[in-house]
Design an enzyme around this catalytic site. Structure first.
Site, PDB file in Angstrom:
ATOM      1  N   SER A   6      42.791  35.362  33.674  1.00 59.03           N
ATOM      2  CA  SER A   6      42.231  35.929  32.588  1.00 59.03           C
ATOM      3  C   SER A   6      43.015  35.744  31.428  1.00 59.03           C
ATOM      4  O   SER A   6      44.704  35.937  31.671  1.00 59.03           O
ATOM      5  CB  SER A   6      41.810  37.107  32.988  1.00 59.03           C
ATOM      6  OG  SER A   6      41.298  38.112  31.881  1.00 59.03           O
TER       7      SER A   6
ATOM      8  N   TYR B 206      42.707  45.557  36.896  1.00 56.93           N
ATOM      9  CA  TYR B 206      42.374  44.286  36.610  1.00 56.93           C
ATOM     10  C   TYR B 206      43.575  43.465  36.094  1.00 56.93           C
ATOM     11  O   TYR B 206      43.823  42.180  36.662  1.00 56.93           O
ATOM     12  CB  TYR B 206      41.211  44.219  35.387  1.00 56.93           C
ATOM     13  CG  TYR B 206      40.496  43.142  35.256  1.00 56.93           C
ATOM     14  CD1 TYR B 206      39.281  42.463  36.039  1.00 56.93           C
ATOM     15  CD2 TYR B 206      41.057  42.167  34.144  1.00 56.93           C
ATOM     16  CE1 TYR B 206      38.824  41.329  35.571  1.00 56.93           C
ATOM     17  CE2 TYR B 206      40.472  40.984  33.812  1.00 56.93           C
ATOM     18  CZ  TYR B 206      39.318  40.520  34.467  1.00 56.93           C
ATOM     19  OH  TYR B 206      38.637  39.330  34.154  1.00 56.93           O
TER      20      TYR B 206
END
Length: 283
Positions: A161, A174
């Site tokens: 990401s 995350y």
């Protein structure tokens, strides 16, 4: 949106995709199948307590499998949690036995949840790390021996990401997971190069999938607004990117995956590849 084939780049090849029931995973599976690949499709398809939005269902995974078969390709679909290495390895082994090998592995399964660091429940932290860091490691452990045994090289792609390159508040688990898998990628790129196996990470901006475009995530971009719609948060998402788009589509990521895992990307390894509409340059 239906996949857009570019010939038969994956004829005779087999691809493993985790998180294949919907979103990016389904898009990757359909794109590679449209270009000739047989697919091992894996997804947990079960609720996760620390995740507030609805997870994929067994029916979603079955739909992915039907769409692959409608493209004329074979598929082995298994409801398996990437946190369960024994179950994941069994699913991959069975898929390889049925389909005849493995050439591509796409470690894509992921979740999103948000809380301040000092208030984050242990379950939220461990779910994120176990799925997006340990689950990626387990996916590679289950897949790579089969790719090596095939003796014809291959490709491993890990979905990271922009959070794998930057730090963002309220999502420490995350950020940690998405950055940790870059280290895994770099190690494997070095170790597996003698086997002609390429390893890369993808770093997308916001992708228009159920993991992002849902009431929980939309609410984070429209504080105080009840039940915000996608249109309500479009401008807030677009403000993240250089290009005037709120998000990219799963098919955009699938096109990148198809190129990267095909012979056209044969010299690309050890790379963190942004597909981010200019997100990284803007920040």
């Amino acid at each position: 949106m239906s996949p857009t084939p570019a010939g038969d780049r994956f004829a005779g090849k087999v691809a493993l995709i985790t998180g294949a029931a919907r979103g990016q995973g389904r898009s990757h599976a359909l794109r590679l199948a449209a270009e000739g690949a047989d697919i091992i499709a894996v997804d947990a398809c079960t609720p996760i307590e620390s995740v507030s939005y609805a997870m994929a269902t067994p029916e979603d995974l079955a739909s992915t499998a039907r769409e692959i078969e409608d493209l004329g390709r074979r598929v082995v679909a298994r409801q398996t949690d990437v946190r369960d290495f024994g179950g994941l390895r069994k699913a991959v082994d069975e898929g390889v036995a049925e389909l005849g090998g493995l050439d591509v592995a796409i470690a894509n399964a992921g979740v999103w949840a948000s809380a301040p660091f000092t208030e984050m429940p242990d379950s939220m932290y461990h779910d994120g790390i176990d799925i997006m860091m340990h689950g990626v490691y387990y996916t590679c452990r289950a897949a790579v021996p089969h790719i090596i045994d095939g003796g014809r090289g291959g490709s491993v792609v890990i979905t990271s990401s922009v959070a794998g390159m930057r730090g963002f508040p309220r999502q420490v688990q995350y950020n940690m997971a998405k950055q940790a898998v870059v280290g895994l990628m770099r190690t494997l790129a070095n170790e597996l190069a003698p086997h002609a196996i390429r390893v890369n990470t993808l770093h997308p901006t916001t992708v228009n999938t159920p993991m992002v475009n849902n009431p929980v995530v939309r609410g984070a971009f429209a504080p105080g607004q009840e039940n915000p719609t996608a249109d309500d948060v479009r401008d807030a998402f677009a403000a993240l990117n250089l290009l005037d788009v709120p998000w990219i589509e799963p098919e955009d990521m699938a096109s990148t995956v198809a190129w990267l895992t095909s012979d056209e990307g044969r010299y690309v390894t050890g790379t963190c590849l942004p597909v981010d509409a200019g997100f990284m340059e803007k920040f």
